[in-house]
Design an enzyme around this catalytic site. Sequence first.
Site, short mmCIF file in Angstrom:
data_model
loop_
_atom_site.label_atom_id
_atom_site.label_comp_id
_atom_site.label_asym_id
_atom_site.label_seq_id
_atom_site.Cartn_x
_atom_site.Cartn_y
_atom_site.Cartn_z
N MET A 146 0.91 -1.02 -0.05
CA MET A 146 -0.05 -0.04 -0.06
C MET A 146 0.88 1.16 0.12
O MET A 146 1.79 1.43 0.85
CB MET A 146 -0.89 -0.02 1.30
CG MET A 146 -1.73 1.20 1.32
SD MET A 146 -3.01 1.39 -0.04
CE MET A 146 -3.04 3.11 -0.01
N GLU A 199 4.79 0.81 -5.73
CA GLU A 199 4.24 1.84 -4.69
C GLU A 199 5.02 3.13 -4.85
O GLU A 199 4.53 4.17 -4.66
CB GLU A 199 4.79 1.13 -3.46
CG GLU A 199 4.07 -0.52 -3.32
CD GLU A 199 2.47 -0.46 -3.56
OE1 GLU A 199 1.66 0.58 -3.06
OE2 GLU A 199 2.11 -1.29 -4.27
N HIS A 230 3.43 5.62 -7.19
CA HIS A 230 2.33 6.30 -6.55
C HIS A 230 2.74 7.41 -5.89
O HIS A 230 2.05 8.32 -5.52
CB HIS A 230 1.71 5.22 -5.72
CG HIS A 230 0.58 4.50 -6.36
ND1 HIS A 230 -0.17 4.94 -7.12
CD2 HIS A 230 0.67 3.04 -6.14
CE1 HIS A 230 -0.98 3.95 -7.71
NE2 HIS A 230 -0.46 2.64 -6.93
#
Length: 944
Positions: free
Chosen positions: A347, A382, A385
């Site tokens: 995440m 990740e 992002h």
Amino acid sequence: MGKGFYISKPLGFVLFGLGVGAVLTIFALSVVYSQEKRKNEVNARDGTRMVTTAAPHSTSAPSNEPWDKYRLPDTLLPAYYNVTLWPRLVPDEQGMYIFTGKSGVALTCVKETNLIIIHSNELNFTLTSEMHHAKLAGLGGTSAPVILKTWFQIQTQFMVILLKDNLQVGKSYWLYMEFRGELSDDLGGFYRSQYTENGVKKVVATTQMQPTAARNAFPCFDEPSMKAVFHLTLLHPPGTVALANDTENVTIDDQEVLQTRFEPTEKMSTYLLAFVISEFTNLRSPSEANVLIRIWGRREAIESGQGDYALSVTFPILKYLENYYNTTYPLSKSDQVALPDFAAGAMENWGLVTYREQSLFYDPKVSSNEDKEWVVTVITHELAHMWFGNLVTMRWWNDLWLNEGFASYVSYLGADYAEPTWNIKDLMVLQQVQRAFGVDALVSSHPLSSREDEVITPDQIDQLFDTITYSKGAAVLRMLSEFLTESAFAKGLHNYLHEYAYSNTVYTDLWKKLQEVNADSSIQLPASINEIMNRWILQMGFPVVTINTRTGIISQQHFLIHPDAVVDKPSDYNYEWFVPITWMKSGSNMGQHWLLTKTASYEPMKTDTDWLLANLNVTGYYRVNYDPQNWERLLTQLTNLNMIIHRAQIINITLALRTTKYLYEEKEYIPWESAIRNFEYFFLMFDRTEVYGPLQTYLQRKVKPLFDHFKVITSNWTRKPPRYMDQYNQINAVSMACKTGVKGCSELTRMWYRQWMKNPDSNPIPTNLKITVYCNAIAAGGVEEWDFGWQMFKNSTIAAEAEKLLYGLSCTKEPWLLNRYLEFTIEPNLVRKQDVAFAIVYISGNVIGQPLVWDFVRANWEHLTKDYDDGSFFFGRLIRGITRKFSTEFDLQQLQRFKEDIAASSFSFGTQAIEQAIEQTKANIKWVSENKVQVMNWLIEQSA
């Protein structure tokens, strides 16, 4: 990254549709091909809600009240939060792990209102007065209205505050609340993870806020466009360390509890907030680095070097991305944390990225090449992002595809930079494009981008974390980058990030910036980027482009697995696309053509020996079909084409089984991997029928030369192949040889496994072959082999090794062992919740285990899903995996009855997965009925 990205790597070409979807599209092309020859031609956690205060209006009746709508009203905007949280890492008298908190938010009134509506879910609030759960004060000399009433709207997950008077437009207010929540083990919101170290249980308090779970940790305006600054303070036990998005400011030790305050975050969305309290230790980048990089995890894992690889690649990837975006990394540090329990793969929390251990840790003594590749691509995904998604964020979840598709695409670019000898970009066709084709060929697919009002509830948002969002998003953006050129694409990204930094956008904002860059380039497009790309993102599906090399006619048609399926979703574009077609004629003459209409013309082939291959390197998101003569000419080129990916493409789009006859000569990984994924559909459909024997015999003859080849170049399996892609193909050679009964393969795997059983402290099995060896040795053995594997699984301290054993244990042929294994999966002390769905799907891949799993899941589905905050995602993963083999009318009837049972219950999510499974089953039934006899006869002819 979110939930949908995680694919369990050891079962790469087996697990829930990675290869299956692509296979179905390939063989469905047989319909198009045969027609041409005839001149015709897919509730949140069911725990007790802690707040039980009823709303003044029933949520079951239609209502136009703002608190009965799932979207926040546009009356208030948050500016900053002050949040203090204190998780208890030991259970209370009732055996519950809890956290307490204090939260204040500064909000500005932008439209006159006497309501404050703020997200809150599963939190108990302390009464701040005799009857209210919140305090309201004015800021900057403003007086605050009196609170008349507060209540909780459970269905829409709101705290509602009714005021006596209106808030004043342009004025700011301070809303303060105190609350208590459960630090549960449901893997969502603010939750706990556990592990054992030196015989002592350790508890970690951690978070997973995406997409709608920040409201489970503290009351907040939990929508991506409601960006704010967060001032966070964490209270935690001595001996633990607290991490959050930004750097810690000061830690106060009052001997009973530590208090760590953090610097204010950048302006950001609630779903990107993260914090971790643990006894973890870390590796860190050299002090001279301008960005502090730390890899956090269990002390044993860090001290044994499992984080070394992640640390070595993170800084180069960050620098690559800074250069790619032409934008400096926005933060001063990048913490990356490996969690023992984590539902997704990772995440992208800004500055504090959380991972499954398998996604961050790598041990060269135990882990495989595939594990290493997974780590570097996930890290890149990740970190991509940090700019695209975090610095600039979608306005609403209907544009999730842009965030996740982009990160999935760029992950291959960054990984290729970090590991330039791997040629990892070549794998994107197999891992992303083909995977997307499989799901997008269903009428139950969906467009990449929907209207905002079509994605409202948490369940609807959850369902967007799927193959279409990630893989099709990546494929379509890759196509855009190709026809614009990568340099123009990257320049447009820079301009986009520069203009919209710290704010929110819709996808058309990116198109505008790319259009501006293209206007200054020499690339001539047939229409605006908006006109071209809207056809790819606003309608589901993709075209099959049919090229007739004899007549010069080229056409497009919406491709469906089931050609007779009824598409009941209207499209403003009538399921036509602006298709960028690249081609190669007879090996040298390259060309490009835009197909803008249903049918067009081009110059036909001049001789009977010329051939044409379209969609070079599969850069376009479409399938290609040809006239029979060109198919025949292409088949003769299989071993002549220099570019390996071209051979893989032909394998993937050729319908005649005879295209695989050349495989006994093939030694390259990509064509073999593609062929194996295609044949996987045959195994799924025929492993319970009389076709299986001839199929096994045919493939045995094809793979034996490959098996013998690797036996030679590895000096009888004692060395690793020197080429990176050969190391992957060695896995294919051994796996397929054992699957088809090549002499010596089963004996080899059993020999290695027995050696390990004799000396558990010294595993002799080559790291890249472990998944194959575990499976085949356990399948050939009995309870002794299974029990040994189970003991090694329980003892494993390396996530990648545990994952391989989790799969290997599913391969036993003993029904009672499979049933015992299924019972183990619902015991959290035996199988971690993050692994439950994977274990069950693995067992369903076993021809003996599939009916056992289907019965088990139907009997236990409420129990299986109730403890998961991401129930829709979990349930969808199960359904897609379990139903892959469904190919009979009886299977279909059972699936439809299961759908009815769910509809009649209180279970409110997973409908999309069931619809896709039903459509897939219907397609399987049709394909088997039309092809079973033909396939059987052809295979028998080959053995004659």
